[in-house]
Scaffold this motif. Sequence first.
Motif, mmCIF file in Angstrom:
data_model
loop_
_atom_site.group_PDB
_atom_site.id
_atom_site.type_symbol
_atom_site.label_atom_id
_atom_site.label_comp_id
_atom_site.label_asym_id
_atom_site.label_seq_id
_atom_site.Cartn_x
_atom_site.Cartn_y
_atom_site.Cartn_z
ATOM 1 N N ALA A 115 0.831 -1.207 0.000
ATOM 2 C CA ALA A 115 0.000 0.000 0.000
ATOM 3 C C ALA A 115 0.864 1.255 0.000
ATOM 4 O O ALA A 115 0.537 2.253 -0.666
ATOM 5 N N TYR A 116 1.981 1.216 0.724
ATOM 6 C CA TYR A 116 2.904 2.356 0.765
ATOM 7 C C TYR A 116 3.497 2.618 -0.616
ATOM 8 O O TYR A 116 3.590 3.775 -1.062
ATOM 9 N N GLU A 117 3.860 1.560 -1.304
ATOM 10 C CA GLU A 117 4.408 1.719 -2.654
ATOM 11 C C GLU A 117 3.343 2.259 -3.614
ATOM 12 O O GLU A 117 3.656 3.077 -4.494
ATOM 13 N N SER A 118 2.105 1.831 -3.446
ATOM 14 C CA SER A 118 1.013 2.370 -4.269
ATOM 15 C C SER A 118 0.815 3.855 -3.983
ATOM 16 O O SER A 118 0.578 4.659 -4.899
ATOM 17 N N PHE A 119 0.917 4.230 -2.698
ATOM 18 C CA PHE A 119 0.826 5.645 -2.326
ATOM 19 C C PHE A 119 1.939 6.455 -2.985
ATOM 20 O O PHE A 119 1.694 7.539 -3.538
ATOM 21 N N LEU A 120 3.179 5.945 -2.950
ATOM 22 C CA LEU A 120 4.296 6.673 -3.548
ATOM 23 C C LEU A 120 4.111 6.841 -5.056
ATOM 24 O O LEU A 120 4.394 7.909 -5.610
ATOM 25 N N ARG A 121 3.629 5.803 -5.728
ATOM 26 C CA ARG A 121 3.389 5.900 -7.170
ATOM 27 C C ARG A 121 2.351 6.977 -7.477
ATOM 28 O O ARG A 121 2.504 7.780 -8.402
ATOM 29 N N ALA A 122 1.273 6.980 -6.668
ATOM 30 C CA ALA A 122 0.231 7.985 -6.865
ATOM 31 C C ALA A 122 0.771 9.379 -6.563
ATOM 32 O O ALA A 122 0.432 10.361 -7.253
ATOM 33 N N CYS A 123 1.603 9.470 -5.543
ATOM 34 C CA CYS A 123 2.179 10.756 -5.147
ATOM 35 C C CYS A 123 3.044 11.315 -6.278
ATOM 36 O O CYS A 123 2.927 12.484 -6.660
#
Length: 497
Positions: free
Chosen positions: A261-269
């Motif tokens: 989920a953290y990696e998905s957040f970073l990609r979206a960011c």
Amino acid sequence: MRRVLAALLIPVVAGCSTVPAEPASQSTADPGAISWGPCTDIKRPGGEPPASQDSSVRCGKLSVPLDYNKPDGEKLDLALIKLSTTGKNRLGSVVFNFGGPGASGVDTLDQAAKALTGLRARYDLISFDPRGVERSSGVRCGDTVEMDRFTALDTLPSDNQTHQETAAANKQFAALCQQHSGKILPYVGTVNAARDMDRIRAAVGDAKLNYVGMSYGTQLGAVYATEFPKKVGRMVLDAPLDPTVTFEQRTLVQTRGFQKAYESFLRACVKNKCDFGKDQETANANVDKLLNQLTTQPLKVGTRELTQGLAATGVAAALYSELTWPFLEQALSEAIKGRGDALLYLADSYTGRSQDGKYSTQMTSFPAITCVDTSERPSEAELRRTEAAAMKISPLFGSEGSGGLCRVWPAKGSDQARHVNATGSAPIVVIGGKGDPATPYEWAPKLTAQLKTARLVTYEGEGHGAYLSGSKCVLQLVDSYLIEGKLPQKGATCPAA
């Protein structure tokens, strides 16, 4: 104390099978009575009027045995809330458990009312603080100073000194729990909570239990269906736990889920021109740098400090819902620039700390219920193995898990709540989310198989839990089952919201 960063779909089509509704009727057993009255201690966010000014929202208490082996012995008062139906064609009641273990059902149902208007048109909506939670003899483990010290402990770096400090903190925390709440600790397990829920069902006059359980609430629902299969009405289990997993398995799966989920957040960011990194690698490196700096130089936030441990908690808290990702981006950007207010706010939302310094029972009820729901007591070698494996998956979220605290817990554990089988019950709908960090998708088909009578629905979106995620697909599917009895098709899926 090495804190645990985890204990707050498809449209229905023609041809779905239908489960008939059960008429409301009082049980022949004496369930006790609920005296409903105004809600006097609920604080609504955003300056909205208190619940006590809404005559359709009522609070009450139900007396249940502290020890079900001594039904005529000492009693415990369960705190309940009821949102009366807004429609004329009432079907009965739906009972909610929103997770944890440790979340207040009284507070959460009041806050979730607007999202449940469709269901409320046909049902009274009911929730409760389970035994050991908040108003229902909530487990307490120290004052504000002691809780602040525990929640602020760092999780990095991991070395022998840290292990010794963690072990000492776990022992001190467990001792404080015994000191403040020792009488109730042996009785807060999920099997007793399921028995309480059957008392609630009978007290509100329902022949069968209609139920929505989220996160830990799925285990409570599964245990209820195991203990009382013939009393199951329409049941939905959202963001399911697999009750059979060991501490090590749970820690590794959840660590992997939060890291994903953290990696998905970073990609979206980065896609949205992230303020603290032009690409995912740079953004991740800047967050790592921040957290490492906080181990030696916490950020001052008024009279408090944002430690590395609190910062990691704040990050995890925001990963539960995709809706909070923009706020997490802002909080991390500000912290990197030297302001820790927003990240500390996120951490406080997770640990249940209010602005006046008082803590809810979120962080204390969680281990109390978790530790009595299993006989597992890991050895030091097992804890170090778990931690090493988790740190390889994610230095940010890796830890020894809750096994270290349960190892020194003052109350004995039982495995009864880990064995579920709802054979003989009405169909149960299980909803698993592909992007759920706290209860990863792999647990959903496992719980479905264990229950025997369950049907799995897959949600393709991010976040912890699907029913209240904003997905119209999930909302329609669940409400169609609860209101009309229409089961989703086998293999049903819902796209991301």
